[in-house]
Design an enzyme around this catalytic site. Structure first.
Site, PDB file in Angstrom:
ATOM      1  N   ALA A 262      -0.625  -2.243   5.687  1.00  0.00           N
ATOM      2  CA  ALA A 262      -0.692  -1.423   6.905  1.00  0.00           C
ATOM      3  C   ALA A 262      -1.766  -1.935   7.861  1.00  0.00           C
ATOM      4  O   ALA A 262      -2.786  -2.499   7.448  1.00  0.00           O
ATOM      5  CB  ALA A 262      -0.973   0.028   6.543  1.00  0.00           C
TER       6      ALA A 262
ATOM      7  N   ALA B 217      -5.403  -0.856   7.392  1.00  0.00           N
ATOM      8  CA  ALA B 217      -6.097  -1.594   6.331  1.00  0.00           C
ATOM      9  C   ALA B 217      -6.582  -2.935   6.853  1.00  0.00           C
ATOM     10  O   ALA B 217      -7.726  -3.340   6.617  1.00  0.00           O
ATOM     11  CB  ALA B 217      -5.167  -1.783   5.139  1.00  0.00           C
TER      12      ALA B 217
ATOM     13  N   ARG C  80       5.957  -4.453  -0.797  1.00  0.00           N
ATOM     14  CA  ARG C  80       7.317  -4.505  -1.335  1.00  0.00           C
ATOM     15  C   ARG C  80       7.914  -5.902  -1.214  1.00  0.00           C
ATOM     16  O   ARG C  80       8.976  -6.163  -1.775  1.00  0.00           O
ATOM     17  CB  ARG C  80       8.196  -3.484  -0.604  1.00  0.00           C
ATOM     18  CG  ARG C  80       7.818  -2.038  -0.892  1.00  0.00           C
ATOM     19  CD  ARG C  80       8.544  -1.072   0.020  1.00  0.00           C
ATOM     20  NE  ARG C  80       8.161  -1.262   1.411  1.00  0.00           N
ATOM     21  CZ  ARG C  80       8.660  -0.554   2.423  1.00  0.00           C
ATOM     22  NH1 ARG C  80       9.567   0.368   2.197  1.00  0.00           N
ATOM     23  NH2 ARG C  80       8.259  -0.789   3.654  1.00  0.00           N
TER      24      ARG C  80
ATOM     25  N   LEU D 198      -0.218   4.151   3.301  1.00  0.00           N
ATOM     26  CA  LEU D 198       1.225   4.194   3.499  1.00  0.00           C
ATOM     27  C   LEU D 198       1.605   5.243   4.541  1.00  0.00           C
ATOM     28  O   LEU D 198       0.790   6.107   4.884  1.00  0.00           O
ATOM     29  CB  LEU D 198       1.917   4.502   2.169  1.00  0.00           C
ATOM     30  CG  LEU D 198       1.901   3.382   1.118  1.00  0.00           C
ATOM     31  CD1 LEU D 198       2.311   3.930  -0.243  1.00  0.00           C
ATOM     32  CD2 LEU D 198       2.809   2.242   1.534  1.00  0.00           C
TER      33      LEU D 198
ATOM     34  N   LYS E  85      -5.525  10.124   5.776  1.00  0.00           N
ATOM     35  CA  LYS E  85      -5.143  11.436   6.285  1.00  0.00           C
ATOM     36  C   LYS E  85      -3.784  11.318   6.972  1.00  0.00           C
ATOM     37  O   LYS E  85      -3.402  10.226   7.401  1.00  0.00           O
ATOM     38  CB  LYS E  85      -6.219  11.991   7.213  1.00  0.00           C
ATOM     39  CG  LYS E  85      -6.586  11.052   8.384  1.00  0.00           C
ATOM     40  CD  LYS E  85      -5.522  11.003   9.448  1.00  0.00           C
ATOM     41  CE  LYS E  85      -5.577   9.791  10.283  1.00  0.00           C
ATOM     42  NZ  LYS E  85      -4.309   9.581  11.052  1.00  0.00           N
TER      43      LYS E  85
END
Length: 337
Positions: free
Chosen positions: A18, A21, A43, A80, A103
């Protein structure tokens, strides 16, 4: 000779590639002592490998399950999409990992409670919702100023936070996975008001404008009634000119927060304190990386076998207010919390 024990770095695994990150959390961890980002899971193995190489991470996994099974990883950072926060955080707990979850903790209170229940069955593991602002010195100082009566009795808080994003491929514009302004950024002014009042609102009034294509709330405004005339109001948006500001107002003064959420790590932030009986004072903080501050507090809890610095009960309380804002907007009236 004095025997000094130094804790080993906390070994992190990043659950997905993400943007938050890449842009914030991984650099913060890598720049700090006491943390080591050892692995990333995606994935797609090729994507994980390229991302790991780009960010100087030694190990890449081609599935989330493989990351969670890696014995070298102690703690998981979960950025995620909102719909996947609870399930994969529970999976991380079941794999024996500590969890720092972005969050909001879940899509709604019922969803978030599933993670709270799972955490209760893994009492030796630390789980925390990632509200990084709470660990920035400017918010710690703002709370102390309020508690010490610097602005008299805290009466109202007004917050605005917006950005402009109409990319249909962006997760924030996908209603099926928890996109929209309230879940993405509205949770911040709700949390900040609760943080400063050290109390919960009694009722809320919400107003939502939805995007006709995405179905997400693109502008959300709300009033939080904390009782006895105390209130917090906010507007958040995913489709307005980017801006943020918070005003914390008491009976004898106010505190202005220039950058209440996305505090930069490369330059100072400031609070402006205006009180009736004193000259205006500008308090400067930093530069400081609030993501590092958050990670340090989280890691300290793990190494000292202490509870998370922000308990999961707080996450549930915040989600309850979010749910009430949605319910109020749908009904057109006040909603009890």
């Amino acid at each position: 000779m004095t025997d000094i024990t130094i804790d080993p770095p906390l070994r992190w695994g990043i659950l997905s590639t993400a943007a938050i990150a890449a842009d914030h959390v991984v650099p913060a961890l890598q720049a700090a002592d006491g943390h080591d980002v050892v692995a990333v899971g995606s994935r797609d193995l090729a994507r994980a490998t390229a991302w790991a190489h780009e960010h100087g991470i030694a190990i890449a996994h081609g599935s989330y399950d493989d990351l969670l099974a890696d014995p070298r990883v102690e703690a998981i950072y979960n950025p995620l999409p909102n719909r996947l926060h609870v399930d994969w955080s529970i999976a991380a707990l079941e794999a024996g990992k500590h969890v720092l979850c972005e969050k909001p903790l879940g899509l709604d209170t019922a969803d978030a409670r599933r993670l709270v229940d799972a955490a209760a069955n893994h009492s030796g593991l630390v789980v925390m919702e990632a509200f990084m602002y709470r660990f920035h010195p400017q918010w710690i100082a703002a709370r102390e100023l309020v508690r010490n009566g610097r602005i008299g009795e805290l009466s109202t808080i007004q917050t605005f936070f917006s950005y402009f994003n109409v990319d249909p491929s962006n997760v924030r514009n996908d209603a099926t996975i928890g996109g929209g302004a309230l879940l993405d950024i509205g949770c911040y002014p709700i949390s900040q008001a609760r943080f400063l009042f050290d109390d919960e609102p009694e009722r809320v009034l919400g107003l939502i404008a939805r995007d006709p294509s995405f179905g997400t709330d693109r502008i959300t405004s709300a009033i939080l009634d904390f009782g006895n005339g105390r209130s917090a109001t906010f507007t958040v948006s995913t489709q307005l000119h980017g801006h943020q500001r918070a005003q914390i107002v008491g009976t004898t003064g106010r505190i202005e927060v220039d950058i209440p959420v996305n505090s930069p790590k490369d330059r100072p932030t400031k609070l402006t304190v205006v009180a009736d009986d004193q000259e205006t004072e500008v308090l400067s903080f930093g530069p400081v990386d609030q993501y590092t501050c958050q990670a340090d507090a989280f890691g300290a809890a793990i190494r000292s076998a202490q509870p998370a610095p922000t308990p999961l009960d707080d996450a549930i309380a915040n989600m309850t207010v979010v749910d009430a804002v949605f319910a109020s907007a749908a009904s057109g009236g006040w909603c009890a919390v």
